[in-house]
Design a protein around this motif. Sequence first.
Motif, PDB file in Angstrom:
ATOM      1  N   GLN A 129      -2.894  -9.628   1.343  1.00 13.73           N
ATOM      2  CA  GLN A 129      -3.724 -10.769   1.765  1.00 13.73           C
ATOM      3  C   GLN A 129      -4.451 -11.387   0.573  1.00 13.73           C
ATOM      4  N   GLN A 155       8.257  -2.908   5.601  1.00 14.80           N
ATOM      5  CA  GLN A 155       8.745  -3.691   6.751  1.00 14.80           C
ATOM      6  C   GLN A 155      10.042  -4.434   6.493  1.00 14.80           C
ATOM      7  N   GLU A 166      -1.716  -4.006   3.227  1.00 14.57           N
ATOM      8  CA  GLU A 166      -1.890  -5.358   3.758  1.00 14.57           C
ATOM      9  C   GLU A 166      -3.100  -6.073   3.141  1.00 14.57           C
ATOM     10  N   ASN A 167      -4.204  -5.335   2.901  1.00 12.39           N
ATOM     11  CA  ASN A 167      -5.385  -6.027   2.350  1.00 12.39           C
ATOM     12  C   ASN A 167      -5.090  -6.580   0.961  1.00 12.39           C
ATOM     13  N   THR A 201       4.320 -12.950  -0.494  1.00 14.01           N
ATOM     14  CA  THR A 201       4.236 -11.490  -0.423  1.00 14.01           C
ATOM     15  C   THR A 201       5.415 -10.901   0.356  1.00 14.01           C
ATOM     16  N   ASN A 236       6.145  -6.962   2.300  1.00 12.17           N
ATOM     17  CA  ASN A 236       5.720  -5.586   2.578  1.00 12.17           C
ATOM     18  C   ASN A 236       6.954  -4.688   2.566  1.00 12.17           C
ATOM     19  N   ARG A 245       2.699  -2.327   0.020  1.00  7.20           N
ATOM     20  CA  ARG A 245       2.653  -1.992   1.436  1.00  7.20           C
ATOM     21  C   ARG A 245       1.244  -2.120   1.996  1.00  7.20           C
TER      22      ARG A 245
END
Length: 389
Positions: free
Chosen positions: A224, A239, A220-221, A234, A236, A218
């Motif tokens: 990325q 989401q 985001e960094n 990827t 998440n 979950r």
Amino acid sequence: MRALQWEGVNKLAVGTVPDPELRNPGDVIVRVTRTVTCGSDLHLLGGYIPFMEKGDVLGHEFLGEIVEAGPDVRNHRVGDRVVVSSFISCGNCWYCDQKLYSLCENGNTNPAITETLWGHAPSGCFGYSHAMGGNAGSHAEYIRVPFADVGAFTVPDAVSDERALFASDSASTGWMGADLGGVKPGDVVAVWGAGAVGQMAARAATLLGAARVIVIDRLENRLQQVEQHIGAETLNYEQTDVGGELRERSGGRGPDVCIEAVGMEAHAPGAQFAYDQIKQQLRLQTDRPIAVREAIHACRKGGSVFVLGVYAGFVDKFPLGALMNKGLTVRGAQMHGQRYIPMLLDRMAKGELVTEHLATHVLPLDRAPEGYRMFKEKEDGCVRAVFLP
Ligand SMILES: NC(=O)c1ccc[n+]([C@@H]2O[C@H](COP(=O)([O-])OP(=O)(O)OC[C@H]3O[C@@H](n4cnc5c(N)ncnc54)[C@H](O)[C@@H]3O)[C@@H](O)[C@H]2O)c1
Ligand SMILES: [Zn+2]
Ligand SMILES: [Zn+2]
């Protein structure tokens, strides 16, 4: 010498401890030049693995220079730059012969706790509680390395300290998940957790020929980083519906291999998390198996699930029905570093495996407690905090 010591649940301090000394003829003493946090240390810090004693030195992923060698050491000499497997193995017992190094019969000098808990004792690990041998860890200026001919590996000149460091634990662990999880060319592979271990598992799956590799988290960094440095897809989990999306990306079947790299402190959106956390805190279960449940549920029929995340004891609501009826192979292990480190160093030298991006924070050892706080809270995008003793 200076060292980072465990002072109680969620309490760390840098203090002074006696220098290590050679104890057996196959030992070496390594001057630690780089040592790094691991998700496994968080389980010790949080008291989820209750066999730490006040003053114990933490740390098991490290690199350094040999400053003293016992008389039986053949493969190394003083001055060698070495990376060391986090698990300690003798190289001579039945398990070592099978290359199951973290199951070595002679690497854990304190096997009684885990024999009682699990029936048999795995090997010992540096800085990983008295259940795993009570060995002093690497977050220190020096460390004693037993069975150095088996567990320490000279780093080729072509590989930098920053890169080689991660062969010690996270890259070997990740590779093991893909290898023993049975990744084959053309497979779809899903990896839960985008920490260093999950990222290394995803890279290994790609290098072993997987057609699609999907990493779930979950943060985001971290996702990325996966896209930029690992070259995997990827997802998440806050989401999307993970199971539905994985089916979609695997021709409707589900992934062939599911690798869990989250461990016993997993998060989940919704009620399941609260349920598991409360039971864990009341000691009605020791571990939160959220990602393992999800992996078993998502895996295709006849597929394989590999548990890299660390679990200590017992879990509730384990989907045994799905495992049995879907014909799954479920396997897990502590890392067999000695089996993979030479190959990993070779791939690092060729540029196939990069790890530098994992070291988001580099600090002097004196600031290690702060590094751990950032790593635990995932502050400032911390993926791994590296300490320079
Ligand atoms: N088997 C071994 O020998 C071995 C070696 C090293 C580490 N480990 C274990 O591997 C695990 C991962 O280690 P790490 O250093 O990468 O840890 P880490 O804490 O840096 O990363 C764990 C990641 O999992 C994510 N996560 C949490 N809940 C999730 C969920 N439900 N679904 C998907 N992702 C979720 C977190 O956001 C985090 O990014 C830990 O349990 C660690 O103890 C095992
Ligand atoms: Zn580790
Ligand atoms: Zn052995």
